[in-house]
Design an enzyme around this catalytic site. Structure first.
Site, PDB file in Angstrom:
ATOM      1  N   HIS A  27       0.848  -1.201   0.000  1.00 25.19           N
ATOM      2  CA  HIS A  27       0.000   0.000   0.000  1.00 25.19           C
ATOM      3  C   HIS A  27       0.881   1.248   0.000  1.00 25.19           C
ATOM      4  CE1 HIS A  27      -4.052   1.868   1.226  1.00 25.19           C
ATOM      5  NE2 HIS A  27      -3.220   2.875   1.035  1.00 25.19           N
ATOM      6  N   HIS A  34       1.202   4.962  -2.125  1.00 23.82           N
ATOM      7  CA  HIS A  34       0.738   5.924  -3.138  1.00 23.82           C
ATOM      8  C   HIS A  34       1.954   6.586  -3.778  1.00 23.82           C
ATOM      9  CE1 HIS A  34      -3.605   6.168  -1.856  1.00 23.82           C
ATOM     10  NE2 HIS A  34      -3.087   5.601  -0.787  1.00 23.82           N
ATOM     11  N   GLY A  56      -9.299   8.540  -1.241  1.00 17.41           N
ATOM     12  CA  GLY A  56      -9.715   9.933  -1.052  1.00 17.41           C
ATOM     13  C   GLY A  56     -10.575  10.077   0.196  1.00 17.41           C
ATOM     14  N   HIS A  73      -9.928   1.363  -0.069  1.00 19.11           N
ATOM     15  CA  HIS A  73      -9.715   2.036   1.206  1.00 19.11           C
ATOM     16  C   HIS A  73     -11.045   1.977   1.970  1.00 19.11           C
ATOM     17  CE1 HIS A  73      -6.184   3.842  -0.669  1.00 19.11           C
ATOM     18  NE2 HIS A  73      -5.851   4.404   0.471  1.00 19.11           N
ATOM     19  N   GLU A 131     -11.092   3.595   7.240  1.00 18.50           N
ATOM     20  CA  GLU A 131      -9.860   4.299   7.615  1.00 18.50           C
ATOM     21  C   GLU A 131     -10.254   5.393   8.600  1.00 18.50           C
ATOM     22  OE1 GLU A 131      -7.934   6.402   4.405  1.00 18.50           O
ATOM     23  OE2 GLU A 131      -6.119   6.809   5.582  1.00 18.50           O
ATOM     24  N   ASP A 138       1.753   3.558   3.242  1.00 18.24           N
ATOM     25  CA  ASP A 138       0.768   4.502   2.697  1.00 18.24           C
ATOM     26  C   ASP A 138       1.467   5.553   1.838  1.00 18.24           C
ATOM     27  OD1 ASP A 138      -1.860   5.094   2.245  1.00 18.24           O
ATOM     28  OD2 ASP A 138      -2.170   6.236   4.102  1.00 18.24           O
TER      29      ASP A 138
HETATM   30  O1  LIG Z   1      -4.501   7.172   3.312  1.00 17.65           O
HETATM   31  C1  LIG Z   1      -5.153   7.635   2.364  1.00 17.65           C
HETATM   32  N1  LIG Z   1      -6.507   7.567   2.393  1.00 17.65           N
HETATM   33  C2  LIG Z   1      -7.283   8.026   1.391  1.00 17.65           C
HETATM   34  N2  LIG Z   1      -6.786   8.604   0.310  1.00 17.65           N
HETATM   35  C3  LIG Z   1      -5.447   8.725   0.226  1.00 17.65           C
HETATM   36  C4  LIG Z   1      -4.582   8.264   1.215  1.00 17.65           C
HETATM   37  N3  LIG Z   1      -3.333   8.532   0.845  1.00 17.65           N
HETATM   38  C5  LIG Z   1      -3.402   9.136  -0.349  1.00 17.65           C
HETATM   39  N4  LIG Z   1      -4.692   9.272  -0.729  1.00 17.65           N
HETATM   40  C6  LIG Z   1      -5.208   9.907  -1.938  1.00 17.65           C
HETATM   41  O2  LIG Z   1      -4.921   9.096  -3.050  1.00 17.65           O
HETATM   42  C7  LIG Z   1      -4.514   9.941  -4.118  1.00 17.65           C
HETATM   43  C8  LIG Z   1      -3.794   9.144  -5.173  1.00 17.65           C
HETATM   44  O3  LIG Z   1      -2.643   8.540  -4.676  1.00 17.65           O
HETATM   45  C9  LIG Z   1      -3.724  11.017  -3.420  1.00 17.65           C
HETATM   46  O4  LIG Z   1      -3.572  12.167  -4.233  1.00 17.65           O
HETATM   47  C10 LIG Z   1      -4.575  11.274  -2.202  1.00 17.65           C
HETATM   48  O5  LIG Z   1      -5.617  12.180  -2.515  1.00 17.65           O
HETATM   49 ZN   LIG Z   2      -3.821   4.837   1.090  1.00 16.31          ZN
END
Ligand SMILES: O=c1[nH]cnc2c1ncn2[C@@H]1O[C@H](CO)[C@@H](O)[C@H]1O
Ligand SMILES: [Zn+2]
Length: 341
Positions: free
Chosen positions: A14, A16, A172, A199, A202, A280
């Site tokens: 996981h 990003h 998001g 997701h 969370e 993350d």
């Molecule tokens: O932990 C998270 N929870 C929800 N959304 C996230 C998290 N980390 C990042 N993003 C979202 O995913 C997009 C694409 O990678 C990021 O731009 C952010 O808006």
């Molecule tokens: Zn995430």
């Protein structure tokens, strides 16, 4: 102990891409673009791009992505950032990583969907050749975007299935955008043969976890912190063998959990739920797998054997074939033997 954590072979499920850009690279590219940053040096810039103690919600956390996304609108930058992430992870002895990104977030300045995906895939290919690190990509649909948008991610991404793309995700703002909005897109993804991770739970309601599984066909859940509130949901995860992609440091920052003592990971393990540990966002959360494991060992008394079990869970939960899992497992076990573990 630090030495061991640094050297053990690792798996990241996981991560990003936009949240894991080297600050130095972001700084260099932003200056090149003549962005007004209001900072005097890289040190100050680093402060800007990761969250601080004061972060008190996921919504605040998500604001940090505006910096990387400014520079991730060009093919060469996206490829470079992917390649550099793989270099950084290979130095930490990560053997396999699933890199996730939302193609539409990179289409604000002229790139089309294919440009974005192909740039990431090129970076992945170069990373594999030069650093011997395996990777796959997960395409993200954003919760606040329309269903149409998610359907397009699934449609346009199909041609990359089996060529580096393995799955789709929904990310998001979870509080305001429940999973069911995107149901049709994930139905389509399932039909097309994508793996699915969502997701869920969370910072949102526990029902989002069961909805992600029952309506969106999630095979893994990102975070899943809220499951602790409902024994039925925990039973659903266990019975369906749905692995959780937990990210402790990020979860503390977004206040998905109020303290590490209340982090539900042990409880989940005791109940037989499959858990994995991930970062993350290495830059936004200023973390690494080593830091995550260290936190578990220091604050929750995890033993090295338990950490190795988490890594083996990640092999099992990875979106790769049975054969690839066994090869990966063998590689990890050989290295562990050499480390005397
Ligand atoms: O932990 C998270 N929870 C929800 N959304 C996230 C998290 N980390 C990042 N993003 C979202 O995913 C997009 C694409 O990678 C990021 O731009 C952010 O808006
Ligand atoms: Zn995430």
């Amino acid at each position: 102990m630090r030495g061991i954590l640094r050297n053990i072979p690792k798996i990241e499920l996981h991560c990003h891409l936009d949240g894991s850009v080297r600050p130095e690279t972001m700084y260099e590219l932003l200056l090149q673009q003549e962005e007004d940053l209001h900072v005097s040096d890289i040190k100050e810039f680093e402060e800007l791009v990761s969250v601080k103690e004061e972060c008190n919600s996921l919504i605040e956390y998500l604001k940090k992505f505006s910096y990387p996304l400014k520079v991730m609108q060009r093919k060469e930058n996206i490829e470079r950032i992917t390649y550099e992430l793989l270099e950084d992870l290979s130095i930490q002895n990560v053997k396999y990583v699933e890199i996730r990104f939302a193609p539409f977030l990179h289409m604000n300045d002229g790139l089309n969907f294919n440009d974005v995906v192909e740039s990431v895939l090129k970076g992945m290919e170069r990373g594999r050749e030069e650093f011997n690190i395996l990777s796959n990509a997960i395409l993200i649909c954003m919760r606040h975007e329309s269903l149409q948008n998610s359907l397009e991610v699934v449609e346009y991404g199909e041609k990359y299935l089996g060529k580096g793309v393995v799955a789709v995700d929904l990310a998001g703002n979870e509080q305001d955008f429940p999973p069911e909005i995107h149901k049709e897109a994930f139905e389509l993804a399932r039909k097309k043969g994508y793996k699915i991770t969502i997701h869920g739970g969370e910072t949102g309601a526990v029902e989002n976890i069961s909805k992600s599984i029952e309506l969106l066909y999630a095979e893994r859940i990102g975070h899943g912190i809220a499951a602790i509130k409902d024994p039925k949901v925990m039973e659903l995860l266990r019975e369906k063998n749905i692995y959780l992609e937990m990210c402790p440091i990020s979860n503390l920052q977004t206040k998905a959990v109020d303290s590490i003592e209340n982090y539900p990971i042990r409880k989940y393990m005791e109940l037989g739920i499959g858990v994995t540990v991930n970062t993350d966002n290495t830059t936004v959360s200023n973390t690494s797998l080593e830091k995550e494991y260290k936190l578990l060992m220091e604050e929750l008394n995890f033993s090295i054997e338990e950490i190795l079990k988490l890594i083996d869970n990640s092999v099992e939960a990875a979106f790769i074939s049975r054969e690839e899992k066994e090869t990966l497992r063998k590689k990890i076990q050989d290295e562990l033997k050499e480390l005397g573990l």
